[in-house]
Design an enzyme around this catalytic site. Structure first.
Site, PDB file in Angstrom:
ATOM      1  N   CYS A  49       0.821  -1.210   0.000  1.00  0.00           N
ATOM      2  CA  CYS A  49       0.000   0.000   0.000  1.00  0.00           C
ATOM      3  C   CYS A  49       0.854   1.258   0.000  1.00  0.00           C
ATOM      4  O   CYS A  49       0.426   2.307  -0.489  1.00  0.00           O
ATOM      5  CB  CYS A  49      -0.896   0.015   1.231  1.00  0.00           C
ATOM      6  SG  CYS A  49      -2.137  -1.268   1.216  1.00  0.00           S
ATOM      7  N   ARG A  51       4.236   1.469  -1.065  1.00  0.00           N
ATOM      8  CA  ARG A  51       5.418   1.527  -1.923  1.00  0.00           C
ATOM      9  C   ARG A  51       5.256   0.656  -3.153  1.00  0.00           C
ATOM     10  O   ARG A  51       4.533  -0.360  -3.122  1.00  0.00           O
ATOM     11  CB  ARG A  51       6.662   1.087  -1.156  1.00  0.00           C
ATOM     12  CG  ARG A  51       6.726  -0.392  -0.834  1.00  0.00           C
ATOM     13  CD  ARG A  51       7.903  -0.736   0.077  1.00  0.00           C
ATOM     14  NE  ARG A  51       7.704  -0.135   1.382  1.00  0.00           N
ATOM     15  CZ  ARG A  51       8.382   0.932   1.827  1.00  0.00           C
ATOM     16  NH1 ARG A  51       9.295   1.495   1.075  1.00  0.00           N
ATOM     17  NH2 ARG A  51       8.131   1.430   3.012  1.00  0.00           N
ATOM     18  N   ALA A 205     -11.650  -9.326   4.945  1.00  0.00           N
ATOM     19  CA  ALA A 205     -11.422 -10.365   5.956  1.00  0.00           C
ATOM     20  C   ALA A 205      -9.957 -10.792   6.004  1.00  0.00           C
ATOM     21  O   ALA A 205      -9.645 -11.919   6.371  1.00  0.00           O
ATOM     22  CB  ALA A 205     -12.305 -11.575   5.666  1.00  0.00           C
TER      23      ALA A 205
END
Length: 465
Positions: A49, A51, A205
């Protein structure tokens, strides 16, 4: 040659990073495309998220860097299929901005140092968070299975994984209170003025949702609702954390019942549209806090403009959860990292002389065989058993002398200029041209050694670093 070109949350906002988000088949395709370049011999693509980094080995860094820049630029200008945003948190239109302003590049040991910092958690949004080590491992394994890892990147990533494991076992930097999930819960608590008695909806989940659920419970949340694309996964996690599972299609029906939504999925498309949230919030006066931890993002940006809704993306977590002083831990991490850099450098130096040592061994063996045939030619009167004693004597003598020589060559190479060692071998032993260690490396067979340095962290969904 070793190098890296990439970008991360320190310089590139989420709207830019999500254009270069690769996962699943897209990641495999990206590795294959990069590997087609003649300038790139090996490649690992690390995408989280926070890099996107391309680690490469090849004949020369300038050519490899140019190939990586061209690839990333194509992807950036095309935009990921899930890109929905035109303006990011810094008011920059990514379609109009230059990708180069967000990127960094390192070569040689500086590239290795950067990866070591990443594996140790020093470059994470929450310094010391634990999930990045599992993400580094996954990137390495994926590239290895795709046939894109050779000897150079294999050695680099194994060293990084070993360092990451030492950092987490020998220091306290990976405390639970510095994970992304903890930072998200801390932000939610501050935005809502407390969590006691609140109701929350978790979308996704994966590992991030699981950690958020447990910490929300610990913070006083009394009702948890869990939605996921795969009902079986939602039900399994719901049983573990005491949540109510619902189908993803039912999210709009439960939004009105909660004060907090945390979304952390791997979906390549929108999960929460402005229309869905607006319909669910009709007549609402109490605040609704939404945390979008996914990249590409799950929540349509204009949701944050709706009345009573506060929308935060993953960049808003920067700085949360770092309240405790960890100077001693950080200093120890840096010591471990410098130790690992030194070991890697010595390995690289010795590796450079390996072809020359192999060529020298072939030269010595050929000379021994010639002299042995000559000697045995004068000893034809001896029985075969005695002739075998002569053969073994010559072999043992050569092996002992060569072992001592190789040990000294490796020691000198590890601690001194490798080129000087190669030149000395050339002068003393007349190693044939083209076999002095500077020839193109043959393709290495990669055996993944991850199990030896495996971690307990499970691979997270986006939002995990």
């Amino acid at each position: 040659m070793l190098g890296i070109l990439g970008l991360d949350h320190h310089w590139a906002p989420a709207a830019v990073r999500e254009r270069l988000a690769f996962s699943g088949p897209a990641l495999t395709e990206a590795l294959a495309e990069l590997g087609q370049s003649e300038a790139i011999s090996e490649v690992v693509l690390l995408c989280t998220c926070n890099r996107t980094e391309v680690y490469v080995a090849g004949p020369a860094w300038p050519a490899a860097r140019q190939a990586v820049e061209a690839f990333l630029t194509r992807q950036y200008l095309a935009g990921a299929p899930a890109v929905r945003l035109s303006v990011d948190a810094r008011n920059v239109d990514p379609a109009q901005a230059s990708l180069g302003q967000y990127c960094y590049a390192y070569e040689g040991l500086e590239a290795a140092r950067h990866l070591f910092q990443v594996a140790a958690g020093l470059r994470s949004m929450q310094v010391g968070e634990s999930q990045i080590l599992g993400q580094v491992k996954d990137a390495f394994v994926t590239a290895s299975r795709a046939g894109m890892v050779g000897e150079e990147l294999h050695g680099l990533f194994i060293a990084a994984l070993k360092l990451g494991k030492r950092v987490r076992s020998e220091t306290g930097i990976a405390r639970a209170d510095v994970s992304i999930s903890s930072a998200a819960v801390a932000l939610a608590r501050d935005a809502l003025g407390g969590l006691q008695g609140r109701a929350a909806l978790l979308i996704g989940a994966g590992r991030t949702s699981e950690l958020c659920a447990r910490q929300l419970r610990a913070g006083g949340v009394t009702r948890l609702i869990l939605a996921n694309r795969t009902p079986e996964h939602a039900q399994a996690l719901a049983r573990e954390v005491g949540a109510e599972p619902v189908a993803l299609s039912q999210v709009g029906q439960v939004i009105g019942q909660v004060q907090l939504i945390i979304s952390a999925t791997a979906a390549p498309h929108l999960i929460l549209s402005a229309a869905t949230v607006a319909e669910a919030c009709k007549g609402r006066h109490s605040p609704l806090v939404i945390l979008d931890l996914a990249l590409p993002r799950d929540v349509e940006e204009i949701v944050g403009l709706l009345p009573a809704v506060c929308l935060y993306n993953i960049d808003a977590l920067h700085g949360y959860g770092e309240g405790l002083e960890r100077t001693a831990d950080l200093e120890r991490v840096r010591e471990l990292m410098e130790e690992a850099i030194g070991e890697l450098h010595r390995w690289q130096q010795v590796r450079k002389v390996a072809p020359a040592i192999a060529a020298l061994r072939r030269h010595v063996d050929a000379s021994q065989e010639t002299e042995l045939r000559r000697a045995l030619g004068h000893l034809e009167h001896l029985p075969e058993q005695e002739r075998e004693v002569v053969r073994q004597f010559g072999q043992r003598m050569v092996d002992k002398m060569f072992h001592h020589l190789v040990s000294r060559v490796r020691d000198v190479a590890a601690n001194g200029p490798t080129d000087a060692v190669l030149d000395l071998l050339m002068q003393l032993f007349a190693v044939p041209p083209g076999q002095n260690g500077r020839e193109p490396e043959r393709e290495a067979e990669v055996e993944v050694e991850v199990e030896a340095v495996s971690t307990k962290e499970r691979a997270p969904e986006p939002g995990g670093e």
